[in-house]
Motif scaffolding. Structure first.
Motif, short mmCIF file in Angstrom:
data_model
loop_
_atom_site.label_atom_id
_atom_site.label_comp_id
_atom_site.label_asym_id
_atom_site.label_seq_id
_atom_site.Cartn_x
_atom_site.Cartn_y
_atom_site.Cartn_z
N LEU A 1 -45.10 19.20 -11.99
CA LEU A 1 -45.07 19.71 -13.28
C LEU A 1 -43.69 20.57 -13.46
N THR A 2 -43.03 20.29 -14.32
CA THR A 2 -41.84 21.14 -14.73
C THR A 2 -41.88 21.33 -16.31
N ARG A 3 -41.50 22.84 -16.53
CA ARG A 3 -41.66 23.30 -17.70
C ARG A 3 -40.80 24.51 -17.88
N THR A 4 -39.92 24.73 -19.06
CA THR A 4 -38.92 25.78 -18.93
C THR A 4 -39.70 26.80 -20.09
N PHE A 5 -39.27 28.12 -19.81
CA PHE A 5 -39.83 29.22 -20.62
C PHE A 5 -38.58 30.08 -20.93
N ASN A 6 -38.76 30.51 -22.38
CA ASN A 6 -37.65 31.20 -22.97
C ASN A 6 -37.69 32.59 -22.51
N PRO B 1 -36.71 35.53 -18.67
CA PRO B 1 -36.14 35.44 -17.39
C PRO B 1 -37.39 35.49 -16.43
N ARG B 2 -37.12 34.89 -15.26
CA ARG B 2 -38.03 34.40 -14.31
C ARG B 2 -39.03 35.85 -13.94
N ARG B 3 -38.39 36.88 -13.98
CA ARG B 3 -39.25 38.07 -13.67
C ARG B 3 -40.25 38.24 -14.30
N PHE C 1 -39.42 29.12 -9.11
CA PHE C 1 -38.70 29.66 -10.61
C PHE C 1 -37.24 29.85 -10.20
N SER C 2 -36.39 29.28 -11.23
CA SER C 2 -35.02 29.62 -11.46
C SER C 2 -34.66 29.84 -12.66
N ASP C 3 -33.73 30.62 -13.01
CA ASP C 3 -33.29 30.88 -14.37
C ASP C 3 -31.77 31.00 -14.52
N THR D 1 -36.82 27.72 -15.42
CA THR D 1 -37.44 26.59 -15.12
C THR D 1 -38.56 26.72 -13.85
N MET D 2 -39.59 26.47 -14.54
CA MET D 2 -40.62 26.64 -13.42
C MET D 2 -41.12 25.01 -12.91
N ARG D 3 -41.20 25.11 -11.55
CA ARG D 3 -41.40 23.67 -10.84
C ARG D 3 -42.54 23.90 -10.28
N ILE D 4 -43.87 23.20 -10.43
CA ILE D 4 -45.04 23.45 -9.76
C ILE D 4 -45.32 22.16 -8.98
N THR D 5 -45.53 22.13 -7.77
CA THR D 5 -45.74 20.89 -6.86
C THR D 5 -47.10 21.25 -6.31
N GLN D 6 -47.74 20.11 -6.72
CA GLN D 6 -49.29 19.99 -6.33
C GLN D 6 -49.31 18.81 -5.25
N VAL D 7 -49.78 19.51 -4.28
CA VAL D 7 -50.09 18.34 -2.98
C VAL D 7 -51.62 18.25 -3.01
N TYR D 8 -52.13 16.85 -2.91
CA TYR D 8 -53.24 16.78 -2.85
C TYR D 8 -53.51 15.98 -1.40
#
Lengths: 119, 163
Positions: free
Chosen positions: B18-23, B25-27, B115-117, B123-130
């Motif tokens: 899942l990738t999503r950006t947020f307006n 800072p990553r902090r 998280f990278s900004d 930009t937050m990248r969530i990797t889910q491993v099943y």
């Protein structure tokens, strides 16, 4: 037997937790089957398969009718839908949650700016 | 820059990204995602449910614990996890098990957040491993039970062959 909705849900999840019972559901999704038809691909004894069918019956996922000497089972999908609803809603909520997070982040940024000005 | 909507991809058989950006800072994104009183503000439960417990200790070996209560008496679901990696504002990994009221687990996964900004946009990248492709497909289909989706596909193939 009267059960509240959450106990019914527990029975359904418990029923689905076993691979043999999921295999039975898969078979039944193709239509009505008798007990020996269900038992043979599972490579298990007739009584063992019957036990799994009973668990599915208790969860009301499977209904059984007797026709002569045959016990015919069929899938009843209602409880399955109820059980999947929770996880479905939980997962489909992601974008709504991230929008709530956007709003929270705006608030946090404003708070930070206010704090910086007061310093 | 407007935040980019949620992107969902399945790069391997057992993962969902899942990738999503947020307006922001990553902090701040990190803080909102790991501080319980802030998590309660955005981790919306399914309709009719409330968050009864929310605990998060984003440090290696720290735990994540969420409990939801339904509108009807006795309705309850829980999520338990343990952090295996935590680099503040950068990267965290935790296990995650969904539990029934009885404590019976109904699904587990490992989740990594990165998280990278740039220019105040994270930009937050969530990797889910099943645990398997079967379970992953179920999560993608969101509505299919463990094994059901794959099972129906196998059944379709079987029926096609037998015709």
């Amino acid at each position: 037997m009267v059960l509240d909705r959450s106990s019914r849900l527990d029975l359904v999840f418990h029923a689905l937790a076993h691979p043999a019972r999921r295999a039975i559901i898969r078979q039944l999704s193709g239509g009505e089957r008798n007990l020996s038809e269900l038992a043979s691909p599972l490579k298990m004894t007739f009584p063992a398969a019957t036990k799994h069918v009973r668990v599915l019956e208790r969860a009301r996922l499977v209904r059984r009718r007797i026709a002569g000497r045959e016990h015919l089972c069929r899938l009843h999908a209602g409880p399955l839908k109820e059980a999947t609803l929770w996880t479905e809603q939980f997962r489909k909520n992601w974008e709504a949650r991230f929008e709530a997070l956007d709003a929270l982040l705006e608030e946090m940024k404003t708070e930070e700016r206010t704090r910086a000005r007061c310093r | 820059m407007n935040p980019q909507g949620l992107q969902v991809t399945t790069p391997t058989d057992t993962t969902i990204v899942l990738t999503r950006t947020f307006n922001a800072p990553r902090r701040l994104v990190w803080e909102a995602m790991t501080t319980p009183d802030k998590m309660r503000r955005w981790m919306l439960p399914p309709p009719g449910w409330t968050i009864a417990v929310c605990e998060c200790d984003a440090r290696v070996a720290g735990t994540l614990r969420l409990v939801w209560h339904g509108a009807e008496a006795g309705q309850s679901m829980a999520l338990h996890g343990v952090f295996t990696e935590a680099i503040t504002h950068e990267r965290m990994t935790h296990t995650e098990v969904m539990l029934l009221r009885t404590g019976e687990p109904i699904g587990s996964q490992v989740e990594t957040h990165e998280f990278s900004d740039k220019g105040g946009v994270t930009t937050m990248r969530i990797t889910q491993v099943y645990v398997s492709k079967e379970v992953r497909d179920c999560a993608v289909a969101s509505g299919a039970c463990p094994g059901m989706e794959e099972g129906f596909k196998q059944l379709d193939e079987l029926l096609a062959q037998s015709v």
